[in-house]
Design a protein around this motif. Structure first.
Motif, PDB file in Angstrom:
ATOM      1  N   PHE A  30      32.977  20.869  43.841  1.00 13.45           N
ATOM      2  CA  PHE A  30      33.239  22.309  43.782  1.00 13.45           C
ATOM      3  C   PHE A  30      34.528  22.669  44.510  1.00 13.45           C
ATOM      4  O   PHE A  30      35.362  23.426  44.002  1.00 13.45           O
ATOM      5  CB  PHE A  30      32.042  23.027  44.404  1.00 13.45           C
ATOM      6  CG  PHE A  30      32.164  24.528  44.475  1.00 13.45           C
ATOM      7  CD1 PHE A  30      32.092  25.297  43.333  1.00 13.45           C
ATOM      8  CD2 PHE A  30      32.302  25.162  45.699  1.00 13.45           C
ATOM      9  CE1 PHE A  30      32.176  26.682  43.403  1.00 13.45           C
ATOM     10  CE2 PHE A  30      32.386  26.536  45.777  1.00 13.45           C
ATOM     11  CZ  PHE A  30      32.322  27.302  44.626  1.00 13.45           C
ATOM     12  N   LEU A  31      34.729  22.110  45.712  1.00 13.53           N
ATOM     13  CA  LEU A  31      35.952  22.386  46.465  1.00 13.53           C
ATOM     14  C   LEU A  31      37.169  21.761  45.796  1.00 13.53           C
ATOM     15  O   LEU A  31      38.271  22.326  45.828  1.00 13.53           O
ATOM     16  CB  LEU A  31      35.800  21.880  47.898  1.00 13.53           C
ATOM     17  CG  LEU A  31      34.788  22.634  48.762  1.00 13.53           C
ATOM     18  CD1 LEU A  31      34.641  21.969  50.130  1.00 13.53           C
ATOM     19  CD2 LEU A  31      35.179  24.098  48.926  1.00 13.53           C
ATOM     20  N   ALA A  32      37.000  20.585  45.190  1.00 12.99           N
ATOM     21  CA  ALA A  32      38.097  19.978  44.436  1.00 12.99           C
ATOM     22  C   ALA A  32      38.492  20.873  43.265  1.00 12.99           C
ATOM     23  O   ALA A  32      39.682  21.055  42.972  1.00 12.99           O
ATOM     24  CB  ALA A  32      37.698  18.589  43.938  1.00 12.99           C
ATOM     25  N   LEU A  33      37.484  21.461  42.602  1.00  9.51           N
ATOM     26  CA  LEU A  33      37.757  22.398  41.510  1.00  9.51           C
ATOM     27  C   LEU A  33      38.542  23.605  42.019  1.00  9.51           C
ATOM     28  O   LEU A  33      39.499  24.054  41.378  1.00  9.51           O
ATOM     29  CB  LEU A  33      36.441  22.862  40.885  1.00  9.51           C
ATOM     30  CG  LEU A  33      36.540  23.964  39.831  1.00  9.51           C
ATOM     31  CD1 LEU A  33      37.271  23.456  38.594  1.00  9.51           C
ATOM     32  CD2 LEU A  33      35.148  24.477  39.459  1.00  9.51           C
ATOM     33  N   LEU A  34      38.169  24.118  43.183  1.00  7.54           N
ATOM     34  CA  LEU A  34      38.873  25.259  43.770  1.00  7.54           C
ATOM     35  C   LEU A  34      40.350  24.944  43.972  1.00  7.54           C
ATOM     36  O   LEU A  34      41.222  25.748  43.615  1.00  7.54           O
ATOM     37  CB  LEU A  34      38.228  25.640  45.106  1.00  7.54           C
ATOM     38  CG  LEU A  34      39.003  26.649  45.966  1.00  7.54           C
ATOM     39  CD1 LEU A  34      39.108  27.987  45.253  1.00  7.54           C
ATOM     40  CD2 LEU A  34      38.341  26.799  47.332  1.00  7.54           C
ATOM     41  N   THR A  35      40.667  23.781  44.525  1.00 10.78           N
ATOM     42  CA  THR A  35      42.067  23.445  44.786  1.00 10.78           C
ATOM     43  C   THR A  35      42.836  23.214  43.485  1.00 10.78           C
ATOM     44  O   THR A  35      43.990  23.637  43.354  1.00 10.78           O
ATOM     45  CB  THR A  35      42.182  22.202  45.689  1.00 10.78           C
ATOM     46  OG1 THR A  35      41.553  21.073  45.054  1.00 10.78           O
ATOM     47  CG2 THR A  35      41.514  22.454  47.033  1.00 10.78           C
ATOM     48  N   ALA A 157      40.867  36.073  46.569  1.00  8.53           N
ATOM     49  CA  ALA A 157      39.665  36.256  45.765  1.00  8.53           C
ATOM     50  C   ALA A 157      39.022  34.920  45.416  1.00  8.53           C
ATOM     51  O   ALA A 157      37.793  34.773  45.464  1.00  8.53           O
ATOM     52  CB  ALA A 157      40.003  37.038  44.494  1.00  8.53           C
ATOM     53  N   LEU A 158      39.850  33.924  45.073  1.00  7.42           N
ATOM     54  CA  LEU A 158      39.319  32.587  44.784  1.00  7.42           C
ATOM     55  C   LEU A 158      38.613  32.014  46.011  1.00  7.42           C
ATOM     56  O   LEU A 158      37.519  31.448  45.913  1.00  7.42           O
ATOM     57  CB  LEU A 158      40.453  31.657  44.346  1.00  7.42           C
ATOM     58  CG  LEU A 158      41.069  31.911  42.974  1.00  7.42           C
ATOM     59  CD1 LEU A 158      42.317  31.052  42.794  1.00  7.42           C
ATOM     60  CD2 LEU A 158      40.066  31.625  41.868  1.00  7.42           C
ATOM     61  N   ALA A 159      39.240  32.154  47.174  1.00  6.35           N
ATOM     62  CA  ALA A 159      38.647  31.646  48.409  1.00  6.35           C
ATOM     63  C   ALA A 159      37.351  32.368  48.732  1.00  6.35           C
ATOM     64  O   ALA A 159      36.364  31.740  49.156  1.00  6.35           O
ATOM     65  CB  ALA A 159      39.636  31.796  49.562  1.00  6.35           C
ATOM     66  N   ASP A 160      37.308  33.671  48.520  1.00  5.39           N
ATOM     67  CA  ASP A 160      36.095  34.446  48.814  1.00  5.39           C
ATOM     68  C   ASP A 160      34.945  34.052  47.901  1.00  5.39           C
ATOM     69  O   ASP A 160      33.810  33.858  48.353  1.00  5.39           O
ATOM     70  CB  ASP A 160      36.378  35.945  48.668  1.00  5.39           C
ATOM     71  CG  ASP A 160      37.256  36.499  49.779  1.00  5.39           C
ATOM     72  OD1 ASP A 160      37.424  35.795  50.795  1.00  5.39           O
ATOM     73  OD2 ASP A 160      37.773  37.612  49.625  1.00  5.39           O
TER      74      ASP A 160
END
Length: 247
Positions: A30-35, A157-160
């Motif tokens: 999930f965090l890899a997807l975020l980056t 917004a992505l981080a939130d």
């Protein structure tokens, strides 16, 4: 992710980040997807996430690339740089040109390390849970560039959404406390690093390609990245069974 309408790509990203209440949710993936989506949507060259270790320190948890020099830079910014300032203030921090004398004086360790890694600009937005900052999303550019207010707003917004989704899933599914969730995530990252080392040594890969192979195998098998990494690190999964990367 395919190219197309920016608004449509942004909407799909928010859906992907918000859709965490599924049985096979994997926080590291999930965090890899975020980056990765941050790089694609915000026109930056690299992105990374650091999280609180709940003992007063900060540790890297994900990056858009597993390049060794980039990971070293993410480690450096847990002590100094825009990301460190961001988690200290709970506000976005930006630098349009790290080569300027003012920025070298501001971050005497981070700025030279970023320049050595090929990055001239850096920004960070906090990952917040109410008033508590649990981490930060860092955005890096090769060229000196100032991210505009709209780009910073989308990054925030992505981080939130990522923060809410990550913590909500754990709270709903397992009843874990915040500190336990963050500790578990960082421990899983350590196991992934061990698994990357096993694959790199076995197949002569660099760390980014090793992570790609590990992640693709987990996707094909519909398994958690952390579970596959643990088996590989413990020797119960043969590196040869992972096959070759699809990309």
């Amino acid at each position: 992710m395919s190219t197309g309408n920016p608004d449509r790509r942004l909407a799909r990203t928010f859906v992907a980040l918000a859709d965490t209440l599924v049985a096979d949710f994997d926080v590291l993936d999930f965090l890899a997807l975020l980056t990765e989506r941050s790089v694609e949507l915000l026109a930056v060259d690299a992105a990374g996430v650091i999280l609180s270790d709940q003992r007063g320190g900060w540790r890297p948890a994900a990056g858009s690339s597993e390049r060794a020099d980039l990971l070293e830079l993410f480690i450096a910014q847990t002590h100094q740089g825009p990301c460190f300032d961001c988690v200290a203030t709970g506000k976005a921090v930006t630098s349009a040109d790290l080569s300027l004398a003012t920025e070298l004086a501001r971050w005497p360790r981070f700025a030279p390390a970023a320049l050595d890694a090929g990055f001239r600009a850096a920004s960070a937005v906090p990952m917040r849970l109410r008033e508590q900052t649990i981490g930060a999303l860092t955005l890096l550019n090769h060229e000196p560039v100032s991210l505009d207010a709209d780009t910073i707003a989308v990054g925030q917004a992505l981080a939130d959404v990522a923060t809410i989704g990550m913590l909500h899933h754990r709270a709903a599914d397992r009843g874990e406390l915040l500190a336990e969730q963050l500790q578990a995530t960082l421990h899983q990252r350590i196991v992934v690093e061990q698994a990357k080392g096993v694959l790199a040594e076995h197949d002569g890969l660099d760390m980014h390609d090793a992570f790609t192979r590990l992640r693709e195998y987990a996707h094909r098998q519909q398994r958690r990245l952390s579970d596959v990494a643990r088996e590989l690190a413990e020797g119960t999964l043969d590196p040869a069974d992972l096959g070759t990367p699809l990309r």
